[in-house]
Design an enzyme around this catalytic site. Structure first.
Site, PDB file in Angstrom:
ATOM      1  N   ASN A  11      15.125 -10.268  29.720  1.00  0.00           N
ATOM      2  CA  ASN A  11      15.571 -11.120  28.609  1.00  0.00           C
ATOM      3  C   ASN A  11      14.327 -11.794  28.045  1.00  0.00           C
ATOM      4  O   ASN A  11      13.786 -12.711  28.649  1.00  0.00           O
ATOM      5  CB  ASN A  11      16.575 -12.153  29.144  1.00  0.00           C
ATOM      6  CG  ASN A  11      16.953 -13.181  28.096  1.00  0.00           C
ATOM      7  OD1 ASN A  11      16.642 -13.018  26.905  1.00  0.00           O
ATOM      8  ND2 ASN A  11      17.613 -14.245  28.521  1.00  0.00           N
ATOM      9  N   TRP A  12      13.903 -11.313  26.894  1.00  0.00           N
ATOM     10  CA  TRP A  12      12.646 -11.818  26.317  1.00  0.00           C
ATOM     11  C   TRP A  12      12.810 -13.183  25.656  1.00  0.00           C
ATOM     12  O   TRP A  12      11.820 -13.788  25.245  1.00  0.00           O
ATOM     13  CB  TRP A  12      12.106 -10.811  25.288  1.00  0.00           C
ATOM     14  CG  TRP A  12      11.635  -9.518  25.887  1.00  0.00           C
ATOM     15  CD1 TRP A  12      11.705  -9.139  27.199  1.00  0.00           C
ATOM     16  CD2 TRP A  12      10.999  -8.435  25.190  1.00  0.00           C
ATOM     17  NE1 TRP A  12      11.165  -7.883  27.351  1.00  0.00           N
ATOM     18  CE2 TRP A  12      10.723  -7.431  26.138  1.00  0.00           C
ATOM     19  CE3 TRP A  12      10.643  -8.217  23.853  1.00  0.00           C
ATOM     20  CZ2 TRP A  12      10.105  -6.231  25.787  1.00  0.00           C
ATOM     21  CZ3 TRP A  12      10.038  -7.021  23.504  1.00  0.00           C
ATOM     22  CH2 TRP A  12       9.767  -6.049  24.466  1.00  0.00           C
ATOM     23  N   LYS A  13      14.054 -13.607  25.492  1.00  0.00           N
ATOM     24  CA  LYS A  13      14.341 -14.895  24.835  1.00  0.00           C
ATOM     25  C   LYS A  13      13.648 -14.929  23.465  1.00  0.00           C
ATOM     26  O   LYS A  13      13.535 -13.881  22.833  1.00  0.00           O
ATOM     27  CB  LYS A  13      13.939 -16.057  25.749  1.00  0.00           C
ATOM     28  CG  LYS A  13      14.558 -15.898  27.153  1.00  0.00           C
ATOM     29  CD  LYS A  13      14.421 -17.093  28.031  1.00  0.00           C
ATOM     30  CE  LYS A  13      15.092 -16.789  29.374  1.00  0.00           C
ATOM     31  NZ  LYS A  13      15.057 -17.929  30.299  1.00  0.00           N
ATOM     32  N   HIS A 101      24.735 -17.215  27.908  1.00  0.00           N
ATOM     33  CA  HIS A 101      23.520 -17.627  28.630  1.00  0.00           C
ATOM     34  C   HIS A 101      23.455 -19.155  28.677  1.00  0.00           C
ATOM     35  O   HIS A 101      23.850 -19.833  27.724  1.00  0.00           O
ATOM     36  CB  HIS A 101      22.282 -17.057  27.934  1.00  0.00           C
ATOM     37  CG  HIS A 101      21.041 -17.184  28.766  1.00  0.00           C
ATOM     38  ND1 HIS A 101      20.336 -18.367  28.840  1.00  0.00           N
ATOM     39  CD2 HIS A 101      20.403 -16.301  29.574  1.00  0.00           C
ATOM     40  CE1 HIS A 101      19.308 -18.190  29.667  1.00  0.00           C
ATOM     41  NE2 HIS A 101      19.327 -16.953  30.120  1.00  0.00           N
ATOM     42  N   GLU A 103      21.106 -21.123  28.247  1.00  0.00           N
ATOM     43  CA  GLU A 103      20.351 -21.749  27.143  1.00  0.00           C
ATOM     44  C   GLU A 103      21.225 -21.849  25.891  1.00  0.00           C
ATOM     45  O   GLU A 103      21.077 -22.778  25.089  1.00  0.00           O
ATOM     46  CB  GLU A 103      19.065 -20.949  26.875  1.00  0.00           C
ATOM     47  CG  GLU A 103      18.041 -21.211  27.975  1.00  0.00           C
ATOM     48  CD  GLU A 103      17.051 -20.101  28.226  1.00  0.00           C
ATOM     49  OE1 GLU A 103      16.925 -19.196  27.387  1.00  0.00           O
ATOM     50  OE2 GLU A 103      16.404 -20.126  29.295  1.00  0.00           O
ATOM     51  N   GLU A 173      23.130 -17.025  37.144  1.00  0.00           N
ATOM     52  CA  GLU A 173      21.836 -17.656  36.866  1.00  0.00           C
ATOM     53  C   GLU A 173      21.963 -19.167  37.065  1.00  0.00           C
ATOM     54  O   GLU A 173      22.420 -19.875  36.157  1.00  0.00           O
ATOM     55  CB  GLU A 173      21.416 -17.400  35.412  1.00  0.00           C
ATOM     56  CG  GLU A 173      21.148 -15.958  35.080  1.00  0.00           C
ATOM     57  CD  GLU A 173      20.177 -15.835  33.908  1.00  0.00           C
ATOM     58  OE1 GLU A 173      19.202 -15.102  34.051  1.00  0.00           O
ATOM     59  OE2 GLU A 173      20.389 -16.495  32.868  1.00  0.00           O
ATOM     60  N   GLY A 179      13.201 -20.466  34.631  1.00  0.00           N
ATOM     61  CA  GLY A 179      11.931 -20.888  34.058  1.00  0.00           C
ATOM     62  C   GLY A 179      11.241 -21.988  34.841  1.00  0.00           C
ATOM     63  O   GLY A 179      10.300 -22.608  34.354  1.00  0.00           O
ATOM     64  N   SER A 219      13.811 -17.171  37.714  1.00  0.00           N
ATOM     65  CA  SER A 219      12.478 -17.073  38.320  1.00  0.00           C
ATOM     66  C   SER A 219      12.305 -15.843  39.219  1.00  0.00           C
ATOM     67  O   SER A 219      11.623 -15.896  40.236  1.00  0.00           O
ATOM     68  CB  SER A 219      12.130 -18.354  39.096  1.00  0.00           C
ATOM     69  OG  SER A 219      12.069 -19.457  38.198  1.00  0.00           O
TER      70      SER A 219
HETATM   71  P1  13P Z   1      13.199 -16.834  34.138  1.00  0.00           P
HETATM   72  O1  13P Z   1      13.095 -15.492  34.844  1.00  0.00           O
HETATM   73  O2  13P Z   1      12.064 -17.109  33.209  1.00  0.00           O
HETATM   74  O3  13P Z   1      13.487 -17.924  35.115  1.00  0.00           O
HETATM   75  O4  13P Z   1      14.504 -16.739  33.192  1.00  0.00           O
HETATM   76  C1  13P Z   1      15.696 -16.324  33.727  1.00  0.00           C
HETATM   77  C2  13P Z   1      16.673 -16.114  32.624  1.00  0.00           C
HETATM   78  O5  13P Z   1      17.143 -17.051  32.007  1.00  0.00           O
HETATM   79  C3  13P Z   1      17.016 -14.739  32.269  1.00  0.00           C
HETATM   80  O6  13P Z   1      18.101 -14.697  31.415  1.00  0.00           O
END
Ligand code: 13P
Length: 257
Positions: A11-13, A101, A103, A173, A179, A219
């Site tokens: 997931n590149w966000k 998600h 976020e 998650e 993150g 992470s």
């Molecule tokens: P990180 O791997 O940067 O913690 O992010 C996880 C995430 O939100 C994947 O959707």
């Protein structure tokens, strides 16, 4: 033994232009062997603006990398400025769409009902929804992780029939692990995945629950992936930060138990 094939999703966000995406996908492709794809389904989910370029490079070079998107609106088209619909994504050969998600929940006030509507549209367009659930640190400290996970699952998966349920991927998650460099311990992540699978039995049936893939996200890196994937009910990973580096992401895909 189960016959669930592992699924690793990057997931590149909100990272990477379409030009970056082309390079990142090419690098990833060169770092993986055909045999890797026999073991793992490999998906990258770039921002919307990079999907068309990503699709073009994947098709032109007959890559086995699959394409994901980070969200989808529930309507097919219409006056929804700034939104992207599921049929638009399906046309770009997108196979997976992340919904709910944390976020999106945190910054855009999205609810389980939104995740449910999005997942419905994704399924209707023959793509696979990746439905995300997970507790905050506060909720974990109050020993409410299971309660929160269950309520998110019930809300996001409401009114799906058993066949539809079987076509969905769940991503656990924990918000506090995203993150932060703070991964859930393999035992905690494994227990939560097992809890989720039991609840999927209640929401569907044991056969469908046994067939569904449950991912862990938060992470994940090349150093911790193996211990997480060793857990019986974890069938892959949703990777954020480490997926932006093709070397690191390839190492995650190539973990071996
Ligand atoms: P990180 O791997 O940067 O913690 O992010 C996880 C995430 O939100 C994947 O959707």
């Amino acid at each position: 033994m189960t016959d669930r094939k592992d699924l690793i999703v990057g997931n590149w966000k909100m990272n990477a232009t379409h030009l970056d995406a082309i390079q990142m996908i090419q690098k990833l492709h060169y770092r993986l062997e055909v045999e890797d794809y026999d073991r793992v389904d490999v998906v990258v989910a770039p921002p919307f603006t990079a999907l068309r370029s990503a699709q073009t490079v994947i098709e032109a070079d007959h890559m086995l990398i699959e394409l994901g998107a980070q969200n989808a609106h529930w309507e097919e088209s219409g006056a929804y400025t700034g939104e992207v619909s599921a049929p638009m994504l399906a046309k770009l050969a997108v196979g997976y769409v992340i919904v709910g998600h944390s976020e999106r929940r945190q910054h855009f006030e999205e609810t389980d009902q939104d995740a449910n509507r999005r997942a419905r549209a994704v399924l209707a367009n023959e793509m696979t929804p990746i439905v995300c659930v997970g507790e905050t640190l506060e909720e974990r400290e109050e020993a409410r992780a299971e309660e929160v996970g269950l309520s998110q699952l019930k809300g996001s998966l409401a009114r799906f029939d058993v066949t539809q349920l079987g076509s969905i991927v769940i991503a656990y998650e924990p918000v506090w692990a995203i993150g932060t460099g703070r991964t859930a311990s393999p035992d905690d992540a494994g227990e939560m995945a097992s809890f989720i699978r039991e609840r999927l039995v209640d929401l569907g049936n044991s056969e469908v629950a046994a067939s569904m893939r449950i991912l862990y996200g938060g992470s994940v890196n090349a150093g911790n992936v193996k211990d997480l994937m060793a857990k019986k009910h974890i069938d892959g990973a949703l990777v954020g930060g480490a997926s932006l580096d093709p070397d690191k992401f390839a190492a995650i895909v190539r973990y071996r138990l």
